[in-house]
Enzyme design. Structure first.
Site, PDB file in Angstrom:
ATOM      1  N   HIS A  14      -3.406   0.345   7.880  1.00 29.09           N
ATOM      2  CA  HIS A  14      -3.524  -0.071   6.468  1.00 29.09           C
ATOM      3  C   HIS A  14      -2.972  -1.481   6.329  1.00 29.09           C
ATOM      4  CE1 HIS A  14      -3.182   0.966   1.973  1.00 29.09           C
ATOM      5  NE2 HIS A  14      -2.869  -0.319   2.098  1.00 29.09           N
ATOM      6  N   HIS A  16      -3.658  -5.555   4.300  1.00 32.48           N
ATOM      7  CA  HIS A  16      -4.401  -6.475   3.442  1.00 32.48           C
ATOM      8  C   HIS A  16      -4.430  -7.821   4.157  1.00 32.48           C
ATOM      9  CE1 HIS A  16      -4.280  -3.724  -0.038  1.00 32.48           C
ATOM     10  NE2 HIS A  16      -3.163  -3.327   0.534  1.00 32.48           N
ATOM     11  N   LEU A  17      -5.621  -8.225   4.594  1.00 28.94           N
ATOM     12  CA  LEU A  17      -5.734  -9.510   5.297  1.00 28.94           C
ATOM     13  C   LEU A  17      -6.200 -10.628   4.366  1.00 28.94           C
ATOM     14  CD1 LEU A  17      -7.230  -8.487   8.781  1.00 28.94           C
ATOM     15  CD2 LEU A  17      -4.850  -9.033   8.206  1.00 28.94           C
ATOM     16  N   ARG A  18      -6.608 -10.252   3.133  1.00 32.81           N
ATOM     17  CA  ARG A  18      -7.073 -11.257   2.153  1.00 32.81           C
ATOM     18  C   ARG A  18      -8.314 -12.010   2.652  1.00 32.81           C
ATOM     19  NH1 ARG A  18      -4.116  -8.282  -1.128  1.00 32.81           N
ATOM     20  NH2 ARG A  18      -1.981  -8.949  -1.392  1.00 32.81           N
ATOM     21  N   ASN A  42      -9.815  -4.613  -1.069  1.00 32.37           N
ATOM     22  CA  ASN A  42      -9.567  -5.042  -2.455  1.00 32.37           C
ATOM     23  C   ASN A  42      -9.575  -6.558  -2.591  1.00 32.37           C
ATOM     24  OD1 ASN A  42      -7.064  -5.180  -1.095  1.00 32.37           O
ATOM     25  ND2 ASN A  42      -5.904  -4.885  -2.986  1.00 32.37           N
ATOM     26  N   LYS A 100     -12.041   3.612   0.684  1.00 30.30           N
ATOM     27  CA  LYS A 100     -10.741   3.504   0.020  1.00 30.30           C
ATOM     28  C   LYS A 100     -10.882   3.844  -1.458  1.00 30.30           C
ATOM     29  CE  LYS A 100      -6.490   2.518  -0.823  1.00 30.30           C
ATOM     30  NZ  LYS A 100      -5.502   1.555  -0.408  1.00 30.30           N
ATOM     31  N   HIS A 137      -5.071   5.569  -2.455  1.00 31.61           N
ATOM     32  CA  HIS A 137      -3.888   5.036  -3.135  1.00 31.61           C
ATOM     33  C   HIS A 137      -3.488   6.118  -4.134  1.00 31.61           C
ATOM     34  CE1 HIS A 137      -1.301   1.723  -4.756  1.00 31.61           C
ATOM     35  NE2 HIS A 137      -1.207   2.647  -5.698  1.00 31.61           N
ATOM     36  N   HIS A 175       0.511   4.904   2.381  1.00 31.02           N
ATOM     37  CA  HIS A 175       1.850   4.385   2.028  1.00 31.02           C
ATOM     38  C   HIS A 175       2.677   5.370   1.198  1.00 31.02           C
ATOM     39  CE1 HIS A 175      -0.609   3.340  -1.420  1.00 31.02           C
ATOM     40  NE2 HIS A 175      -1.111   2.264  -0.864  1.00 31.02           N
ATOM     41  N   LEU A 220       3.572  -1.585  -4.595  1.00 21.22           N
ATOM     42  CA  LEU A 220       3.088  -0.323  -5.172  1.00 21.22           C
ATOM     43  C   LEU A 220       2.480   0.538  -4.082  1.00 21.22           C
ATOM     44  CD1 LEU A 220       1.510  -1.647  -8.487  1.00 21.22           C
ATOM     45  CD2 LEU A 220       3.553  -0.225  -8.257  1.00 21.22           C
ATOM     46  N   ASP A 248       0.727  -1.721   5.169  1.00 22.52           N
ATOM     47  CA  ASP A 248       0.436  -2.170   3.800  1.00 22.52           C
ATOM     48  C   ASP A 248       0.914  -3.606   3.592  1.00 22.52           C
ATOM     49  OD1 ASP A 248      -0.669  -2.047   1.295  1.00 22.52           O
ATOM     50  OD2 ASP A 248       1.014  -1.000   0.384  1.00 22.52           O
ATOM     51  N   HIS A 252       1.229 -12.391  -0.928  1.00 27.15           N
ATOM     52  CA  HIS A 252       0.917 -13.132  -2.154  1.00 27.15           C
ATOM     53  C   HIS A 252       1.666 -14.450  -2.062  1.00 27.15           C
ATOM     54  CE1 HIS A 252      -0.925  -9.824  -4.498  1.00 27.15           C
ATOM     55  NE2 HIS A 252      -0.038  -9.048  -3.914  1.00 27.15           N
ATOM     56  N   ALA A 264       2.442  -7.223  -7.075  1.00 24.11           N
ATOM     57  CA  ALA A 264       2.973  -6.185  -6.175  1.00 24.11           C
ATOM     58  C   ALA A 264       2.508  -6.481  -4.756  1.00 24.11           C
ATOM     59  CB  ALA A 264       2.459  -4.819  -6.617  1.00 24.11           C
TER      60      ALA A 264
HETATM   61  O1  DOR Z   1       1.948  -3.514  -3.371  1.00 22.71           O
HETATM   62  C1  DOR Z   1       0.740  -3.446  -3.197  1.00 22.71           C
HETATM   63  N1  DOR Z   1       0.003  -4.551  -2.951  1.00 22.71           N
HETATM   64  N2  DOR Z   1       0.143  -2.272  -3.282  1.00 22.71           N
HETATM   65  C2  DOR Z   1      -1.185  -2.148  -3.262  1.00 22.71           C
HETATM   66  O2  DOR Z   1      -1.661  -1.048  -3.357  1.00 22.71           O
HETATM   67  C3  DOR Z   1      -2.051  -3.346  -3.192  1.00 22.71           C
HETATM   68  C4  DOR Z   1      -1.352  -4.453  -2.562  1.00 22.71           C
HETATM   69  C5  DOR Z   1      -2.058  -5.774  -2.731  1.00 22.71           C
HETATM   70  O3  DOR Z   1      -3.270  -5.854  -2.507  1.00 22.71           O
HETATM   71  O4  DOR Z   1      -1.375  -6.760  -3.047  1.00 22.71           O
HETATM   72 ZN    ZN Z   2      -2.377  -1.386   0.390  1.00 24.88          ZN
END
Ligand code: DOR
Ligand code: ZN
Length: 345
Positions: A14, A16-18, A42, A100, A137, A175, A220, A248, A252, A264
């Site tokens: 799991h 997030h590579l953006r 996402n 997802k 989630h 998570h 989150l 996870d 940011h 988050a």
């Molecule tokens: O803290 C989080 N950040 N929880 C998530 O479910 C999404 C993630 C994000 O994409 O920043």
């Molecule tokens: Zn996530």
């Protein structure tokens, strides 16, 4: 005292590579440690089609260093009007590894998520039939439910009926943060599993408010009380097949975290495997480290374990305060602190 650890090359189930500049900045951290990673969809707009996932996979491969031993595994973001035939085609063609489920507005870029799981009946039937995992989630989004209770309420309201109605559907509760989630997974069959992040093994909710508000400890689902952290930590180091590694990691840019309405997400990718190793050592459970990091995940997904290995050495090192510059300047988990394990090969 153990001074080196060598395990099969792990996977991150799991992450997030953006996209764009952030993807270019962060991909190398994940590719350095992990053989594969389940990449969250996402983006803005979200990855909802086979073509979008193929294109995104291409951008990820361009962003990882040449010759890296790394394969991104793509996921499909479910919306209210998700198309079962598109999803099945993507799975059968080896483009989508899983779907997802974000409840609408549960977290970052989830505005297009699912408003009512009953809208997914045909999708879930198809996924159950073809053996395609559903990654969840697990939080309700009702503003009248306390943020610290949202995972437990989701389990009761949504997950219990889901497992009953789709008994063969493979489900990963992502998570996990509560003793309720641990109990739910342990009480379910082998078709239900959970990923565990480094932060939810290490911090409780006090860390978000220690001496002032700490935006870099906000993610989150939010960290919970100490008793929940202890339950999640115990599950993680247990070696049980239903618990495996999922960072996870969610970068940011610093200004979007240190803000009146901060995003988050905890960016833990740079030292994730080192952080997990520290937890397993503290719990005297290094014997279970490889199962959690490298074996349980592939077994659940029906994939082979990775061929290579990684080695960590017991060497103190200090985590930088920030990484990257400008729009990719991010604060890593454990910024400024000393970690005891270092990835050396
Ligand atoms: O803290 C989080 N950040 N929880 C998530 O479910 C999404 C993630 C994000 O994409 O920043
Ligand atoms: Zn996530």
């Amino acid at each position: 005292m153990t001074t080196t650890i060598t395990i099969r090359r792990p996977d991150d189930w799991h992450v997030h590579l953006r996209d764009g500049a952030m993807l270019d900045a962060v991909a190398e951290y994940t590719a350095r440690q992990f053989g594969r990673a389940i990449v969250m969809p996402n983006l803005s707009p979200p990855v909802t089609t086979v073509a979008a996932a193929q294109a995104y996979r291409g951008r990820i491969m361009d962003a990882v260093p040449q010759g890296a031993d790394f394969i991104p595994l793509m996921t499909c973001y479910l919306t209210d009007d998700a198309d079962p035939s598109e999803i099945a085609r993507g799975f059968q063609d080896g483009v989508f590894t899983a779907c997802k489920l974000y409840p609408a507005n549960a977290t970052t870029n989830s505005a297009h998520g699912v408003t009512d799981i009953r809208k997914l009946t045909h999708v879930l039937e198809a996924m159950e039939r073809i053996g395609m995992p559903l990654l969840i989630h697990g939080e309700v989004t009702d503003s009248d439910v306390d943020i610290f209770d949202r995972e437990a309420v989701f389990i009761e309201r949504t997950l219990v009926p889901l497992v009953r109605d789709y008994p063969a559907l493979k489900i990963v509760l992502e998570h996990i943060t509560t003793a309720d989630a641990v109990d739910f997974v342990e009480g379910s069959g082998p078709q239900v599993a959970a990923t565990i992040t480094p932060q939810h093994m290490i911090i409780n909710r006090n860390a978000i408010f220690a001496g002032g508000i700490r935006p870099h400890n906000y993610c989150l689902p939010i960290a919970k009380r100490e008793r929940h952290r202890l339950a999640v930590r115990k599950a993680g180091v247990s070696g049980l097949p239903s618990f495996f590694l999922g960072t996870d990691s969610a970068p940011h840019e610093i200004g979007r975290k240190q803000s009146a309405c901060g995003c988050a997400g905890i960016f833990n990718a740079p030292f994730a495997i080192e952080t997990y190793a520290q937890v397993f050592e503290e719990e005297d459970a290094l014997d279970n480290f490889e199962a959690f990091a490298s074996l349980n995940g592939p077994a659940f997904y029906g994939l082979p374990v990775n061929e290579g290995t990684v080695t960590l050495e017991r060497t103190d090192h200090v985590v930088p305060g920030t990484l990257g510059e400008g729009e990719t300047c991010v604060v890593p988990f454990h910024a400024g602190e000393t970690l005891r394990w270092k990835l050396v090969g």
